[in-house]
Design a protein around this motif. Structure first.
Motif, mmCIF file in Angstrom:
data_model
loop_
_atom_site.group_PDB
_atom_site.id
_atom_site.type_symbol
_atom_site.label_atom_id
_atom_site.label_comp_id
_atom_site.label_asym_id
_atom_site.label_seq_id
_atom_site.Cartn_x
_atom_site.Cartn_y
_atom_site.Cartn_z
ATOM 1 N N VAL A 114 0.717 -1.109 -0.062
ATOM 2 C CA VAL A 114 -0.038 0.034 0.082
ATOM 3 C C VAL A 114 0.830 1.197 0.013
ATOM 4 O O VAL A 114 1.804 1.418 0.989
ATOM 5 C CB VAL A 114 -1.051 0.029 1.422
ATOM 6 C CG1 VAL A 114 -1.776 1.448 1.127
ATOM 7 C CG2 VAL A 114 -1.878 -1.261 1.418
ATOM 8 N N THR A 116 0.416 5.223 0.114
ATOM 9 C CA THR A 116 -0.475 6.285 0.471
ATOM 10 C C THR A 116 -0.064 7.351 -0.395
ATOM 11 O O THR A 116 1.188 7.872 -0.686
ATOM 12 C CB THR A 116 -0.880 6.499 1.644
ATOM 13 O OG1 THR A 116 0.629 6.986 2.362
ATOM 14 C CG2 THR A 116 -1.297 5.491 2.540
ATOM 15 N N GLU A 128 -10.575 8.295 5.335
ATOM 16 C CA GLU A 128 -9.920 7.426 4.202
ATOM 17 C C GLU A 128 -8.947 8.553 3.763
ATOM 18 O O GLU A 128 -8.741 9.789 3.539
ATOM 19 C CB GLU A 128 -11.042 7.544 3.020
ATOM 20 C CG GLU A 128 -12.148 6.683 3.265
ATOM 21 C CD GLU A 128 -13.046 6.117 1.997
ATOM 22 O OE1 GLU A 128 -13.363 7.363 1.353
ATOM 23 O OE2 GLU A 128 -13.816 5.198 1.945
ATOM 24 N N ILE A 151 -7.917 3.817 1.537
ATOM 25 C CA ILE A 151 -7.746 2.814 2.853
ATOM 26 C C ILE A 151 -8.069 3.694 3.998
ATOM 27 O O ILE A 151 -7.728 4.989 4.120
ATOM 28 C CB ILE A 151 -6.202 2.455 2.789
ATOM 29 C CG1 ILE A 151 -6.145 1.451 3.733
ATOM 30 C CG2 ILE A 151 -5.246 3.689 3.019
ATOM 31 C CD1 ILE A 151 -4.708 0.805 3.804
ATOM 32 N N TYR A 170 -7.463 -2.186 8.845
ATOM 33 C CA TYR A 170 -7.593 -1.477 7.859
ATOM 34 C C TYR A 170 -8.912 -2.100 6.936
ATOM 35 O O TYR A 170 -9.159 -3.192 6.718
ATOM 36 C CB TYR A 170 -6.557 -1.260 6.744
ATOM 37 C CG TYR A 170 -5.566 -0.797 7.641
ATOM 38 C CD1 TYR A 170 -5.448 0.759 8.095
ATOM 39 C CD2 TYR A 170 -4.373 -1.438 7.845
ATOM 40 C CE1 TYR A 170 -4.455 1.060 8.705
ATOM 41 C CE2 TYR A 170 -3.136 -0.782 8.371
ATOM 42 C CZ TYR A 170 -3.088 0.355 8.865
ATOM 43 O OH TYR A 170 -2.107 0.923 9.561
ATOM 44 N N ILE A 172 -9.887 -1.418 2.748
ATOM 45 C CA ILE A 172 -9.689 -0.914 1.706
ATOM 46 C C ILE A 172 -10.595 -1.142 0.580
ATOM 47 O O ILE A 172 -11.399 -2.142 0.351
ATOM 48 C CB ILE A 172 -8.277 -1.777 0.878
ATOM 49 C CG1 ILE A 172 -7.213 -2.039 1.675
ATOM 50 C CG2 ILE A 172 -7.954 -1.343 -0.560
ATOM 51 C CD1 ILE A 172 -6.039 -2.597 1.463
#
Length: 494
Positions: A114, A116, A128, A151, A170, A172
């Motif tokens: 992941v 960000t 989010e 996420i 989390y 997603i």
């Protein structure tokens, strides 16, 4: 995705002009993305717009409780392989991902990366964050690069435990529907990463979901597998990747998109209830499906009230007209075998399709089960709990009332004697195999998170004193085998 310099942009523009000049007036036919036609009913719909503030539902009804859909991201025409980032092209998502043959995954456990937006932290306030998600597996067809998504943190008790350690659960939400690692029965946008800080075996939820999947009375049980997770290039441990409990073609498959009073619905027995919820028999039920009018909310409440009345009256005939009894019995089997302390507290889901019966499914949230909560008989494997209840104020009141009926006890005992010979041993074998498969990865997880031998949640002393992963899985397997033997004796003549 890296930032582009001005020079690169200028060069790209020059090349584009040269290409257009060479092509003259020739026009190419634009390609069309194949429309995503398996949109689950209700996904992306708005919640109730004018629900009354009469105490039966939460006053804030403008948005569906679980709806995080960005209205600007339509499903229509979305390409499942689209890797376009969800924001500005210039956002920095961090360094390039390692190649497929890197050390980030094993033969048994794939990996999720992941990245960000601007390497932003994921706030514990459950807001989010835009991200790109890449999948790595030893099967090349299961690998994917830079899938656009958001996420956020999720959970209630698991979130609290996560804050104490720093390992968070989390959710997603992908822009386009996918089926990561061929885990589910089909594509969906919403997927969950469970941290399991309070369950150091990380296999209790897996066990319950496996059993639920095999039991014929439970139409849908969330598929799950363990994965290695990396956040902005940092390893953050082993997580359980699982399907979200939601309405969808390959999940809770009901029609909740109608404007009529009778609409399909999904509810959760939940003492944390928020958003749209109803009160029946002193219990709160959060509405997890889409509703479009006050009348639809009232219909859900009235239907649950009819079920409540029939249960407390012991009226088997009426109850069978209202509920799917096979699901009621099989869900009891899952909950009682696990001796799940939370059965009457939260995460107990039920749904009904238009013209159908109330179905108890899917099973969810078993991290405090299978002898992992000191508050329930000190974690002991013996004793009935779901049926007769206990003294910790987390009883499932409907099961308590049903268990007073001889006809229901007979149904449960007969069903247990059947599944104890086949499905219960199969569940225990699945846990044994999983424990062997993931042992090396779990050593790496506990090098990252130094929590073995330390109490994290409600574990009894015999659990939190365990200092190796093998000790945790041995305890779980021995507990399950002992529980099976005890229930075999209990239900033999019931």
């Amino acid at each position: 995705m890296k930032k582009r310099s001005f020079a690169i942009r200028a060069l790209s523009l020059l090349l584009l002009l040269t290409l257009l000049s060479a092509c003259g007036n020739t026009q190419s036919t634009p390609s069309k993305d194949t429309p995503d036609t398996d949109t689950p009913s209700g996904e992306g719909s708005s919640g109730s717009q004018e629900a009354p503030n009469d105490g039966s539902i939460h006053p804030d009804t403008g948005v569906h409780p679980g709806d995080t859909t960005d209205p600007g991201n339509s499903d229509n025409g979305s390409n499942p392989n689209d890797t376009t980032d969800p924001g500005d092209d210039d956002y920095d998502y961090g360094p390039d991902l390692p190649p497929y043959d890197g050390p980030a995954y094993t033969e048994k456990i794939p990996a999720i990366y992941v990245a960000t937006e601007n390497r932003a932290e994921i706030p514990t306030s459950k807001e989010e964050v835009n991200c790109l998600v890449s999948l790595r597996s030893n099967k090349s067809e299961q690998c994917a690069d830079e899938l656009a998504a958001t996420i956020r943190c999720r959970g209630n008790g698991s979130m609290t435990v996560g804050k104490n350690v720093g390992k968070f659960p989390y959710k997603i939400k992908f822009r386009a529907k996918i089926n990561p690692f061929d885990l589910g029965d089909g594509k969906a946008k919403d997927w969950v990463l469970l941290a399991h800080v309070g369950d150091q075996s990380m296999l209790r939820n897996y066990a319950a979901k496996i059993l639920g999947d095999m039991l014929g009375g439970i139409p849908f049980s969330c598929n799950a597998r363990l994965v290695n997770v990396y956040l902005n290039s940092e390893y953050i441990g082993v997580y359980e990747l699982t399907e979200q409990v939601e309405v969808g073609d390959y999940r809770v498959n009901i029609d909740d998109g109608r404007s009529t009073v009778e609409n399909g619905f999904l509810v959760e027995l939940d003492h944390y209830a928020s958003g749209i919820y109803v009160r029946v028999g002193g219990q709160k039920y959060t509405v997890k499906s889409d509703v479009y009018s006050d009348e639809q909310v009232e219909f859900i409440k009235d239907y649950l009230q009819k079920v409540d009345d029939a249960i407390y009256e012991g009226d088997e005939k009426t109850l069978r007209e209202l509920v799917d009894m096979d699901s009621v019995v099989d869900m009891y089997i899952v909950q009682e075998f696990a001796k799940n302390i939370d059965v009457g507290w939260s995460s107990f889901f039920m749904y009904r399709d238009v013209g159908g019966k109330l179905t108890f499914a899917p099973p969810w949230d078993f991290d405090l089960s299978f002898g992992n909560d000191a508050r329930l008989d000190g974690g002991a494997y013996d004793g009935l709990y779901v049926g007769p209840g206990g003294d910790i104020m987390q009883d499932h009141l409907w099961y308590n009332a049903l268990f007073e009926c001889e006809w229901f006890r007979s149904l449960v005992a007969t069903r247990w004697r059947a599944v104890s010979k086949t499905l219960i041993p199969a569940t225990i074998r699945a846990v044994k195999n999983a424990a062997d498969d993931i042992s090396a990865d779990m050593e790496k997880n506990y090098e990252k998170w130094d929590i073995l031998g330390k109490k994290q949640q409600q574990e009894p002393r015999q659990v939190y004193s365990l200092t190796t992963y093998k000790e945790h899985t041995d305890y779980l397997i021995n507990w399950m085998e002992s529980r099976k033997a005890w229930l075999d004796n209990e239900f033999q003549y019931m």
